[in-house]
Scaffold this active site. Structure first.
Site, PDB file in Angstrom:
ATOM      1  N   CYS A 128      -6.130   7.138   9.612  1.00 32.57           N
ATOM      2  CA  CYS A 128      -6.354   6.512  10.917  1.00 32.57           C
ATOM      3  C   CYS A 128      -6.064   7.484  12.051  1.00 32.57           C
ATOM      4  O   CYS A 128      -5.100   8.251  11.998  1.00 32.57           O
ATOM      5  CB  CYS A 128      -5.457   5.275  11.055  1.00 32.57           C
ATOM      6  SG  CYS A 128      -5.941   3.919   9.985  1.00 32.57           S
ATOM      7  N   ASP A 180       3.932  -0.268  12.433  1.00 35.40           N
ATOM      8  CA  ASP A 180       2.794  -1.065  11.958  1.00 35.40           C
ATOM      9  C   ASP A 180       2.891  -2.535  12.369  1.00 35.40           C
ATOM     10  O   ASP A 180       1.902  -3.258  12.270  1.00 35.40           O
ATOM     11  CB  ASP A 180       2.695  -0.991  10.430  1.00 35.40           C
ATOM     12  CG  ASP A 180       2.195   0.360   9.954  1.00 35.40           C
ATOM     13  OD1 ASP A 180       1.305   0.920  10.608  1.00 35.40           O
ATOM     14  OD2 ASP A 180       2.701   0.859   8.941  1.00 35.40           O
ATOM     15  N   LYS A 204       0.839  -1.199   0.000  1.00 28.83           N
ATOM     16  CA  LYS A 204       0.000   0.000   0.000  1.00 28.83           C
ATOM     17  C   LYS A 204       0.873   1.247   0.000  1.00 28.83           C
ATOM     18  O   LYS A 204       0.571   2.233  -0.687  1.00 28.83           O
ATOM     19  CB  LYS A 204      -0.903  -0.016   1.233  1.00 28.83           C
ATOM     20  CG  LYS A 204      -1.694   1.265   1.469  1.00 28.83           C
ATOM     21  CD  LYS A 204      -2.609   1.141   2.663  1.00 28.83           C
ATOM     22  CE  LYS A 204      -1.906   1.395   3.967  1.00 28.83           C
ATOM     23  NZ  LYS A 204      -1.674   2.848   4.232  1.00 28.83           N
ATOM     24  N   ASN A 205       1.960   1.206   0.780  1.00 29.61           N
ATOM     25  CA  ASN A 205       2.788   2.390   0.955  1.00 29.61           C
ATOM     26  C   ASN A 205       3.688   2.686  -0.237  1.00 29.61           C
ATOM     27  O   ASN A 205       4.381   3.706  -0.234  1.00 29.61           O
ATOM     28  CB  ASN A 205       3.633   2.254   2.227  1.00 29.61           C
ATOM     29  CG  ASN A 205       2.778   2.338   3.474  1.00 29.61           C
ATOM     30  OD1 ASN A 205       1.677   2.880   3.450  1.00 29.61           O
ATOM     31  ND2 ASN A 205       3.271   1.769   4.567  1.00 29.61           N
ATOM     32  N   ARG A 264      -0.299  13.581  13.110  1.00 35.59           N
ATOM     33  CA  ARG A 264       0.480  13.410  11.889  1.00 35.59           C
ATOM     34  C   ARG A 264       0.596  14.795  11.254  1.00 35.59           C
ATOM     35  O   ARG A 264      -0.098  15.114  10.290  1.00 35.59           O
ATOM     36  CB  ARG A 264      -0.212  12.448  10.927  1.00 35.59           C
ATOM     37  CG  ARG A 264      -0.082  10.992  11.324  1.00 35.59           C
ATOM     38  CD  ARG A 264      -0.716  10.115  10.276  1.00 35.59           C
ATOM     39  NE  ARG A 264      -0.356   8.723  10.461  1.00 35.59           N
ATOM     40  CZ  ARG A 264      -0.719   7.760   9.626  1.00 35.59           C
ATOM     41  NH1 ARG A 264      -1.446   8.032   8.575  1.00 35.59           N
ATOM     42  NH2 ARG A 264      -0.357   6.524   9.835  1.00 35.59           N
ATOM     43  N   ARG A 300      -8.536  -0.707   4.019  1.00 36.71           N
ATOM     44  CA  ARG A 300      -7.544   0.287   3.606  1.00 36.71           C
ATOM     45  C   ARG A 300      -6.209  -0.370   3.285  1.00 36.71           C
ATOM     46  O   ARG A 300      -5.445   0.154   2.478  1.00 36.71           O
ATOM     47  CB  ARG A 300      -7.336   1.341   4.705  1.00 36.71           C
ATOM     48  CG  ARG A 300      -8.512   2.293   4.898  1.00 36.71           C
ATOM     49  CD  ARG A 300      -8.099   3.488   5.754  1.00 36.71           C
ATOM     50  NE  ARG A 300      -6.933   4.110   5.203  1.00 36.71           N
ATOM     51  CZ  ARG A 300      -5.833   4.418   5.892  1.00 36.71           C
ATOM     52  NH1 ARG A 300      -5.759   4.130   7.191  1.00 36.71           N
ATOM     53  NH2 ARG A 300      -4.815   5.006   5.315  1.00 36.71           N
TER      54      ARG A 300
END
Length: 458
Positions: free
Chosen positions: A141, A330, A44-45, A146, A438
């Site tokens: 999230c 994570d 995803k990243n 952030r 997600r």
């Protein structure tokens, strides 16, 4: 009227492809090991950032091994709103043609961007392409602060004008962008991506210090180099970018998703299962594999993936999250679930996000013994410097887990709740599960393949 879908047969979802849908609830009956094989696709990243990079090219780009997850859908929608043609060739292949790119209205951007923080990374490419960009209030999230100040400060260094409005942030660069000397206060992945996506077309040379060096960052650099960018990096977190006049499209295969691979590994540990994660590679998971083994797990490296299982009784460990090459933030949430079954006291120091241990309250509701220290604490074994926002969790085990009614708080915490429910005795109800989409592709299909006992309601 809700519907009940059983996992005794392939479990459909609200969108028909084995994924979770909005409003669904999982009823999970735990106590059985997860065994079998799952495949992980692109990270995803990386996938979402490489999609944004396609805006910089003058020809079509091809991105392979793209996961079918909601974050990818958000970026696709934003690209299409800006006039980029996105074609899905199947089997995880996207073709992205930016030649029709245009400015988009605020209402269109806001409608598609609300659930993601990716829009901030559109700024550099759009400033080069159109001379202006707009980003609405950012979602994502709720795992702590952030700040986007790193992003905005970097864009100002490139020459962008930043106007903060009640509805979001408007940026402009009527005279174009120029190279800059930038030092990040913290090796932020997102801010490093911002500088890369902006610096490649800026006039002159950009020097970025204290950059993130995650494998996904290096793959983004590879994508940009394929497009014609000139980028070099040094081992002391310094990246040099020589701006070029134009870029072309790329053809790139995404790196596998390290976060998903580690999640399934922790599921094997927590449920005393045996899971083969197809597509996982050893080099990018070196730090995780060391901790996994210390905690009592075993793994077998194969050409096409990694098999994860227990090697005996689980053992307590001390973990400090950190930027790459440290232990990823994570990874700690699903690991904590497994550590509730370790014989002794484990400690997890969370040094990246200040609110990422809030998910442990539900684990305690399920029978875990986890004490969170809101300001962390020092210890002689610490190697990662203390940060003002850090927390620490002390996990004492083994403690039997039992079923409970829980609400998913964020992506990794949500996955961890599902795994805890699968490891627990009795039935659990897990709500707000669509957040898991997600970052986890075809999640329900994978649970079914591993023998999970659950129903989908809604």
């Amino acid at each position: 009227m809700s519907t009940l879908l059983s996992a005794s047969a392939p479990t459909p979802s609200g969108n028909g492809n084995g994924d979770l849908a909005s409003g669904q609830v999982l009823k999970i009956r735990g106590g059985r090991p997860l065994t079998g094989r799952v495949e992980v696709k692109g990270a995803k990243n990386l996938a979402t950032k490489a999609m944004v990079a396609a805006l910089l090219g003058e020809t079509e780009s091809v991105l392979r091994d793209v996961p079918e997850i909601s974050d990818v859908n958000v970026v696709r929608s934003l690209l299409e709103v800006h006039g980029v043609t996105v074609q899905d060739d199947g089997e995880g292949v996207l073709r992205l043609d930016p030649r029709g790119a245009v400015s988009a209205h605020f209402e269109e951007i806001d409608a598609h961007a609300g659930a993601s923080r990716i829009p901030i990374l559109f700024c550099g490419p759009l400033l080069h392409l159109l001379g202006q960009a707009f980003i609405p209030d950012l979602g994502g999230c709720r795992i702590g602060d952030r700040p986007i100040d790193f992003h905005l400060d970097a864009l100002r260094s490139f020459g962008a004008t930043v106007d903060k409005l009640p509805s979001g942030i408007r940026l402009s660069a009527p005279e174009g962008l120029h190279g800059a000397n930038i030092t990040l206060p913290y090796p932020s992945v997102g801010a490093t991506e911002q500088v890369l996506l902006t610096g490649v077309r800026a006039r002159g040379t950009t020097e970025l210090r204290n950059a993130a060096i995650e494998p996904e960052i290096l793959h983004l650099i590879a994508v940009l180099q394929k497009m014609g960018a000139i980028i070099s990096y040094e081992p002391n977190r310094v990246i040099f970018i020589e701006g070029v006049d134009s870029l072309r499209g790329y053809d790139h295969r995404c790196i596998f998703d390290r976060n998903e691979a580690a999640s399934w590994a922790c599921a094997a540990l927590a449920t005393d299962g045996d899971i083969f994660v197809g597509g996982a590679k050893q080099p990018e998971m070196l730090t995780f594999l060391n901790v996994f083994r210390k905690a009592g797990g075993e793994f077998d490296i194969h050409e096409d993936g990694i098999r994860f299982h227990r090697g005996g009784a689980l053992k307590p460990v001390t973990v400090e999250t950190d930027v790459h090459p440290g232990f990823m933030t994570d990874w700690q949430q699903p690991l904590i679930v497994a550590l509730t079954q370790a014989e002794g006291t484990s400690t997890v120091h969370e040094t990246v996000y200040e609110n990422r241990l809030g998910f442990t309250r539900a684990l305690n509701q399920m029978g875990a013994d986890i004490v969170v220290h809101p300001e962390g604490f020092a210890s002689p074994e610490r190697r990662v410097p203390r940060r003002a926002l850090e927390q620490a969790a002390v996990i004492t085990g083994p403690t039997p887990l039992h079923g409970a009614d829980v609400v998913v708080p964020d992506l990794r915490g949500g996955y961890s709740y599902v795994i805890a429910a699968l490891a627990a005795e009795g039935e659990s109800t897990v709500r707000n599960v669509e957040i898991i989409r997600r970052g986890y592709e075809k999640f329900l299909d994978k649970l079914t393949a591993l023998g999970a006992d659950y129903d989908v309601i809604g």
